[in-house]
Write a protein that holds these residues in place. Structure first.
Motif, PDB file in Angstrom:
ATOM      1  N   LEU A  94     -14.000  28.005  73.428  1.00 40.53           N
ATOM      2  CA  LEU A  94     -13.794  26.864  72.540  1.00 40.53           C
ATOM      3  C   LEU A  94     -14.926  26.678  71.539  1.00 40.53           C
ATOM      4  CD1 LEU A  94     -12.474  24.272  75.171  1.00 40.53           C
ATOM      5  CD2 LEU A  94     -11.141  25.789  73.702  1.00 40.53           C
ATOM      6  N   ASN A  97     -14.886  28.629  68.434  1.00 34.88           N
ATOM      7  CA  ASN A  97     -13.759  28.217  67.587  1.00 34.88           C
ATOM      8  C   ASN A  97     -13.997  26.855  66.951  1.00 34.88           C
ATOM      9  OD1 ASN A  97     -12.251  30.548  68.067  1.00 34.88           O
ATOM     10  ND2 ASN A  97     -11.420  29.709  69.952  1.00 34.88           N
ATOM     11  N   GLU A  99     -14.806  23.939  68.493  1.00 34.96           N
ATOM     12  CA  GLU A  99     -14.555  22.753  69.310  1.00 34.96           C
ATOM     13  C   GLU A  99     -15.859  22.309  69.987  1.00 34.96           C
ATOM     14  OE1 GLU A  99     -11.781  21.309  73.015  1.00 34.96           O
ATOM     15  OE2 GLU A  99     -11.004  22.822  71.638  1.00 34.96           O
ATOM     16  N   GLU A 100     -16.146  21.027  69.900  1.00 33.00           N
ATOM     17  CA  GLU A 100     -17.366  20.501  70.518  1.00 33.00           C
ATOM     18  C   GLU A 100     -17.225  20.429  72.030  1.00 33.00           C
ATOM     19  OE1 GLU A 100     -19.056  16.939  69.036  1.00 33.00           O
ATOM     20  OE2 GLU A 100     -18.872  17.550  66.950  1.00 33.00           O
ATOM     21  N   SER A 102     -17.072  18.597  75.189  1.00 36.50           N
ATOM     22  CA  SER A 102     -16.765  17.214  75.552  1.00 36.50           C
ATOM     23  C   SER A 102     -17.416  16.880  76.897  1.00 36.50           C
ATOM     24  CB  SER A 102     -15.252  17.011  75.653  1.00 36.50           C
ATOM     25  OG  SER A 102     -14.749  17.667  76.811  1.00 36.50           O
TER      26      SER A 102
END
Length: 158
Positions: A94, A97, A99-100, A102
């Motif tokens: 992720l 790509n 995406e942080e 979480s």
């Protein structure tokens, strides 16, 4: 003086001195550092954090064992390395790509890492029997790899 610096670093800036569950406390500190480090500096932080934790584990292992005995609980910088490794599954799937990380991603990695580091399945326990810094570090690295696999199963397959 050098031994004092090594012990402070080995203890995860003092987090390993916790009277209750020092490995878990050290892993919590690592998780917080990783989470905020990623927010501020991005993906390179996780890579640098993990590599420096590995190097610090080797550099501090002899001073830690001299002060606290074989595979001391107060030494948690190896936990930091394992926690970093456990989140590389996020990085490769992720993170790259865009995406942080979480809180949920972090918590799943943390829980898998701590459970596997405590239970020591599938060769993790045998890693502890290696001498010096290798034994201290490699069980956490292997637990981190297994935790990354667990993380991947939860977020990418399941």
């Amino acid at each position: 003086m050098l031994a004092s610096i090594q012990r402070f670093l080995a203890s995860g800036f003092g987090s390993g001195y916790s009277p209750i569950a020092p490995g878990t406390v050290g892993s919590v500190v690592a998780s917080v550092l990783i989470f905020f480090g990623l927010k501020v500096s991005g993906i390179p932080f996780l890579i640098v954090f993990t590599v420096l934790s590995v190097v610090a584990s080797f550099w501090t292992a002899s001073a830690a064992e001299a002060a606290w005995g074989k595979d001391p609980g107060a030494m948690v910088v190896d936990e930091w390395a394992g926690m970093g490794v456990s989140l590389w599954a996020w990085l490769w799937t992720l993170g790259l790509n865009g995406e942080e990380l979480s809180i949920i991603h972090l918590l799943v990695g943390f829980v898998f890492f701590r459970l596997l580091d405590i239970w020591k399945p599938l060769g993790v326990n045998s890693m502890q029997k290696l001498s010096g810094g290798f034994g201290i570090l490699l069980d956490d690295i292997l637990a981190g790899l297994y935790a990354g696999i667990g993380w991947y199963i939860v977020f990418k397959i399941w």
